[in-house]
Design a protein around this motif. Structure first.
Motif, mmCIF file in Angstrom:
data_model
loop_
_atom_site.group_PDB
_atom_site.id
_atom_site.type_symbol
_atom_site.label_atom_id
_atom_site.label_comp_id
_atom_site.label_asym_id
_atom_site.label_seq_id
_atom_site.Cartn_x
_atom_site.Cartn_y
_atom_site.Cartn_z
ATOM 1 N N LEU A 129 0.823 -1.204 0.000
ATOM 2 C CA LEU A 129 0.000 0.000 0.000
ATOM 3 C C LEU A 129 0.856 1.251 0.000
ATOM 4 O O LEU A 129 1.888 1.302 0.693
ATOM 5 C CB LEU A 129 -0.921 0.014 1.220
ATOM 6 N N VAL A 130 0.431 2.251 -0.757
ATOM 7 C CA VAL A 130 1.144 3.517 -0.851
ATOM 8 C C VAL A 130 0.157 4.646 -0.582
ATOM 9 O O VAL A 130 -0.917 4.706 -1.192
ATOM 10 C CB VAL A 130 1.782 3.694 -2.238
ATOM 11 N N VAL A 131 0.509 5.536 0.331
ATOM 12 C CA VAL A 131 -0.328 6.690 0.626
ATOM 13 C C VAL A 131 -0.352 7.613 -0.583
ATOM 14 O O VAL A 131 0.679 7.898 -1.198
ATOM 15 C CB VAL A 131 0.203 7.444 1.862
ATOM 16 N N ASN A 132 -1.532 8.074 -0.940
ATOM 17 C CA ASN A 132 -1.679 9.047 -2.024
ATOM 18 C C ASN A 132 -1.378 10.434 -1.484
ATOM 19 O O ASN A 132 -2.166 11.001 -0.725
ATOM 20 C CB ASN A 132 -3.105 9.011 -2.585
ATOM 21 N N GLY A 133 -0.224 10.974 -1.861
ATOM 22 C CA GLY A 133 0.179 12.282 -1.350
ATOM 23 C C GLY A 133 0.593 12.192 0.099
ATOM 24 O O GLY A 133 1.660 11.702 0.419
ATOM 25 N N ALA A 134 -0.260 12.653 0.987
ATOM 26 C CA ALA A 134 0.013 12.593 2.427
ATOM 27 C C ALA A 134 -1.301 12.497 3.176
ATOM 28 O O ALA A 134 -2.332 13.004 2.712
ATOM 29 C CB ALA A 134 0.785 13.827 2.891
ATOM 30 N N LEU A 135 -1.268 11.833 4.322
ATOM 31 C CA LEU A 135 -2.454 11.809 5.169
ATOM 32 C C LEU A 135 -2.551 13.115 5.943
ATOM 33 O O LEU A 135 -1.556 13.652 6.425
ATOM 34 C CB LEU A 135 -2.400 10.632 6.143
ATOM 35 N N SER A 151 -6.064 8.803 1.595
ATOM 36 C CA SER A 151 -6.323 7.528 0.926
ATOM 37 C C SER A 151 -5.015 6.821 0.591
ATOM 38 O O SER A 151 -3.939 7.432 0.609
ATOM 39 C CB SER A 151 -7.128 7.758 -0.362
ATOM 40 N N MET A 152 -5.132 5.535 0.275
ATOM 41 C CA MET A 152 -3.999 4.722 -0.136
ATOM 42 C C MET A 152 -4.398 3.880 -1.334
ATOM 43 O O MET A 152 -5.566 3.518 -1.482
ATOM 44 C CB MET A 152 -3.540 3.805 0.999
#
Length: 232
Positions: A129-135, A151-152
């Protein structure tokens, strides 16, 4: 004998919603605090220190048992997706009394930026899993607040050649005591066709010293099975 596997949903949270600190339950529940709390700082403290938490398990398909999640401190220097990072390891151990298999164990490696913000996770069995941008972890929350964390994207492995789903995270803050609040993190997991697979609700207490303490995890599967883990 019933069978159930709940690792997948738990592994989709990049260490944010699957583990939490120890400590007692709130003494005077359902009072409304007027304080503000720093969720970002609380999360970073949790990631940096590592924790072990134990749960009792009850499921709607009659499975019962216990679980222990242990996360090491995020102090291993590494890289993730080409950027400097630190990592920690989370080990999930499940023991069931009337289900098959009787025991389940899984390990994930969670990756964070050098200032302890989540980047992604590599789960045993292939999920990557990779975070989209930043949480978006707010530095100031209060009772009544709610919002989207981020999101991830989920892949079958670290080559990222095949997307097999996504995860959406949000939060809500509710009353607990005069000096604490309840923060529930909702993790919605979708398959590659954007069909909802499961919703995981992880409830913490947060206090003014920026400490998160896990209280319960509820997983609602699309097939109707519900699993509740309560801190033991």
């Amino acid at each position: 004998m019933k069978s159930i596997k709940i690792i997948t949903a738990l592994s989709m949270a990049v260490g944010l919603v699957a583990c939490g600190g120890g400590g007692g339950d709130s003494a005077s529940p359902q009072s409304t605090s007027s304080l503000t709390f720093n969720l970002e700082s609380a999360y970073k403290t949790l990631v940096a220190s590592g924790q072990t938490v134990s749960f009792k398990i009850a499921a709607s398909n009659s499975c019962t048992g216990s679980a222990t999640f242990t996360s090491s401190p995020a102090n291993i220097s590494t890289t993730f997706e080409g950027a400097a990072a630190v990592s920690s390891t989370t080990v999930y151990n499940f023991n069931y009394t009337n289900c098959t298999p009787a025991t389940i164990s899984e390990t994930t490696v969670n990756y964070y930026s050098t200032n302890y913000l989540p980047l992604g996770t590599a789960a045993q069995g292939g999920n990557y899993l990779v975070v989209n941008g930043a949480l978006n972890l707010p530095a100031s929350i209060k009772v009544g607040d709610a919002g989207v964390l981020g999101s991830m994207k989920r892949y079958t492995n670290s080559t990222k050649s095949t997307v097999n789903g996504s995860t959406q995270l949000s939060y809500v803050v509710e009353s607990d005591t005069a000096t604490t609040a309840l923060v529930t993190i909702a993790t919605k997991a979708y398959d590659a066709s954007n069909v909802l697979e499961s919703t995981q609700l992880t409830k913490y207490t947060i206090d003014s010293s920026s400490k998160l303490t896990a209280q319960s995890i509820t997983i609602q599967y699309a097939n109707g099975t519900n699993v509740v883990l309560t801190k033991s």
